[in-house]
Design a protein around this motif. Structure first.
Motif: not given
Length: 468
Positions: A447-448, A450-455, A465, A467-468
């Motif tokens: 999960e960490e 995935s968030k880094e890649e999305a950012k 980006v 975010t929820q």
């Protein structure tokens, strides 16, 4: 994340494991030769060495908190391509553990007899214990430095450096033991005192060699001014992983120390038998433990690099190789163990006692192997609190509490104590297996990432980006 195949080869299980195995084998050899040579002095001397080593092992947990935590963080940082942070962690760990080791040295030099009395060592063993604990214990700062430097070097993928150091240390120690015990080559015949002095001198030499390797182990060489480095955030990372590791290690070592105290209550024969069995048991799980330790380095490296599926399967490869080796070694020991014990002692009561324990060892070692592999895997991904919790509960309730109840209170002796140790190993092995199957920390890492890649994708595209 881009995979560095040259680094991958450096962190394969075999490349990591074989030097660790040779290093541990030589440590085992040192302990065996120590016991064999000391047995020429007396069985009482053997009992003192075995008892004292349990005490020293217990005290090493005070700096193992930092050393072990630092080792895992170093492997994770290198896996995620943050070598400068790994370098800083290693320096901080060296300073912290050296300070702890110095304090322990002072205590053991000044209070050897009260410590032996407190741990219920039999009266006839106190004079020998006082000498041995004060000399070897006075060198605890060397043990602390060796532990940290060896761990730091090993977790960068360089498992050969500590191995070569162990070779040299063993050669020096064996030669000096021979000289001091038997008065060879004009040396004084100092008996157990000579063994203690030999131990300290060989460790001092090992420390100097490891320090030389340590200074050049990272891409940017460590200089004298670098020892002033301190990073509060990185040290906190070490402690978050390290303090449960320290308690876990302390739980095992102090429970073993308690069990040695129970054996001391039963008598010096039982204490000597357990000391000899410790030496023989080391042969059983030596290669398995090397694989488990190598797997911990490999899994921490893979975890740091975000390769969670490879990290998950690595522990099963370790068990596939390690379990058969441990079982075969334990069975060989059943067949030939009594003959080997004859090299150490001619006391028939001790030999008969150990013969029955060899069969129980055949049951004990597979449980140990599973614990080593799965426990190290959980530690490698940072799940150290779980291994700590199950250790605190089951080591003390089953291994220690039931050992006292059945072995001492009900008078069933050393066989009952071994059965309690076996039960503890298998219970924790099963719990660790189900915890690893749950993949809790591996999913969190995914999960960490995935968030880094999305950012990162959002920054590169110039788009915000969501975010929820």
């Amino acid at each position: 994340m881009k995979i560095n195949h040259n680094e991958d080869r450096k962190f394969t299980l075999w490349v990591l494991a074989w030097p660790v195995f040779i290093e541990l084998f030589l440590q085992f050899l040192l302990g065996t030769v120590d016991t064999l040579m000391v047995s020429r002095i007396s069985d009482n001397a053997v009992a003192v060495v075995g008892f004292s080593n349990q005490l020293f092992n217990a005290l090493t947990t005070l700096f193992a908190t930092v050393a072990s935590g630092a080792g895992i963080v170093i492997a994770q940082k290198i896996g995620s391509r943050r070598e400068e942070e790994a370098r800083t962690v290693a320096i901080i760990a060296f300073k912290a553990t050296a300070l702890i080791g110095l304090v322990l040295s002072v205590i053991l030099i000044t209070l050897p007899r009260p410590i032996a009395v407190l741990l219920q060592l039999p009266e006839e063993l106190l004079p020998l214990a006082e000498v041995y604990i004060s000399i070897v214990g006075g060198g605890m700062i060397l043990t602390a430095i060796m532990s940290t430097l060896g761990t730091a070097i090993r977790n960068t993928g360089n498992t050969k450096g500590p191995m070569y150091t162990a070779v040299g240390m063993n050669i020096v120690h064996i030669m000096m033991n021979y000289c001091f015990i038997f008065g060879a080559f004009g040396f004084p015949q100092w008996g157990l005192t000579g063994v203690a002095i030999s131990t300290v001198i060989s460790r001092l030499i090992a420390c100097l060699v490891l320090l030389f390797i340590f200074l050049g182990t990272f891409e940017r060489r460590i200089g004298l001014k670098d020892f002033s480095l301190y990073d509060r955030k990185l040290f906190k990372e070490v402690l978050v992983i390290g303090w449960p590791l320290g308690i876990n290690s302390a739980s095992w070592v102090f429970s073993q120390l308690a069990i040695f105290s129970f054996l001391a209550v039963l008598g010096s024969t039982e204490l000597a038998a357990r000391t000899y069995m410790n030496t023989l048991e080391s042969f059983c799980f030596l290669l398995g433990f090397s694989l488990a330790l190598a797997a911990q380095i490999q899994i921490a490296h893979l975890y740091g690099g975000g390769r969670t599926k490879e990290a998950y399967s690595a522990v099963y490869r370790t068990l596939f190789i390690g379990l058969p080796l441990v079982i075969i070694n334990a069975f060989i020991l059943v067949l030939f163990g009594k003959h080997v014990l004859g090299l150490f002692t001619q006391d028939q009561e001790i030999l008969t006692m150990c013969a029955s324990l060899l069969w129980l060892n055949l049951l004990l070692q597979p449980g140990k192997m599973v614990n080593m592999a799965l426990g190290n895997a959980l530690n490698a991904v940072g799940d150290t609190r779980y291994t700590m919790k199950i250790s605190l509960i089951f080591m003390w309730v089953i291994a220690t509490g039931c050992s006292y109840l059945l072995g001492v209170s009900l008078g069933w002796g050393i066989v009952a104590i071994y059965i309690c140790m076996i039960a503890d190993e298998y219970i924790r092995a099963v719990l660790s297996y189900f915890r690893w199957r749950g993949r809790k920390f591996l999913r969190q890492r995914e999960e960490e990432l995935s968030k880094e890649e999305a950012k990162s994708a959002g920054i590169l595209s110039g788009s915000p980006v969501l975010t929820q």
